[in-house]
Enzyme design. Sequence first.
Site, short mmCIF file in Angstrom:
data_model
loop_
_atom_site.label_atom_id
_atom_site.label_comp_id
_atom_site.label_asym_id
_atom_site.label_seq_id
_atom_site.Cartn_x
_atom_site.Cartn_y
_atom_site.Cartn_z
N SER A 1 39.71 25.65 19.23
CA SER A 1 41.06 25.08 19.24
C SER A 1 41.53 24.75 17.83
CB SER A 1 41.11 23.84 20.12
OG SER A 1 40.13 22.89 19.73
N HIS B 1 42.06 18.68 15.49
CA HIS B 1 43.25 19.52 15.67
C HIS B 1 44.23 19.32 14.52
CE1 HIS B 1 42.51 19.69 20.30
NE2 HIS B 1 41.69 20.45 19.61
#
Length: 277
Positions: A133, A186
Amino acid sequence: MAFSLPLPDARRIRSFFTKLPLATRVLLALLTAFWVAHAFRPGLEQWGALIPQEININTLYRLNTYPLLHKNVFHFLLNAIALVPLLERFEAENGTIVTLLLFTGPFGLLPGGLYTLLERYIFRSNSAAIGASVWVFLLLCVEAIKTYRQNPALNISGYAIPTWTTPLFVIFVIHFLIPHTSLLGHLCGAVVGYLWGLGIIKFLAPSEKILRWVEGKLNLLGRLPHYVSVDQKTYGRYGVLPSTGANNSGVGPGRGTLGAANGIAIGPVGSTQRLGP
């Protein structure tokens, strides 16, 4: 009243995968191989995860292995499905060699290093991070910068929202909806994506002159199927150059046309400026 959802067309799915470029295939194969290995060797996660307090001169490999590992099959599939279209587009624009070099090097090392520094010295924590991710949000931010250059803002209920902020919104929504996601990880991926999209770290990619020499010397285009060479890139590393055919077709400076290379349409270009970084 019965409701039925249309089934996906297997032929279109098969066509999509058969057309994937080489670096995208290699990285997807690596993700799959690590997931299969993790199923048989549960200790693999502990070995390759990004654990800030475990990073030292002997464990620097963790800065490149953590995107390849996933907690479970849902985590793996979600990341793979989101990553492949973005990665395919990146490779089409930058070439196979550049994509492989960046995603096996700086695009893991830079967000991983930033995450480690913040966790160890700012937040004084030791939260482990794994998963592709970080690459997904890195690539989303690259795309967001390109979108921002063409369409700076979205008008929602009278509010102008900068388009470059959309990945940040997605990051926070996912953090609140999906438990155990790494908000900091992230965001670190997003920072690197913005830096690449703005051209600040484009120096990490080899020069096109060197790439052409390597490709010609090794005949990579002729030997490797699905290889994307420097001269085959869809948009070019720094954007599409203006099309001289725009003015010839009667299109004025303020309107766009489709640029073409060897008779193949390669994207919308203006007659007086280039798109992209």
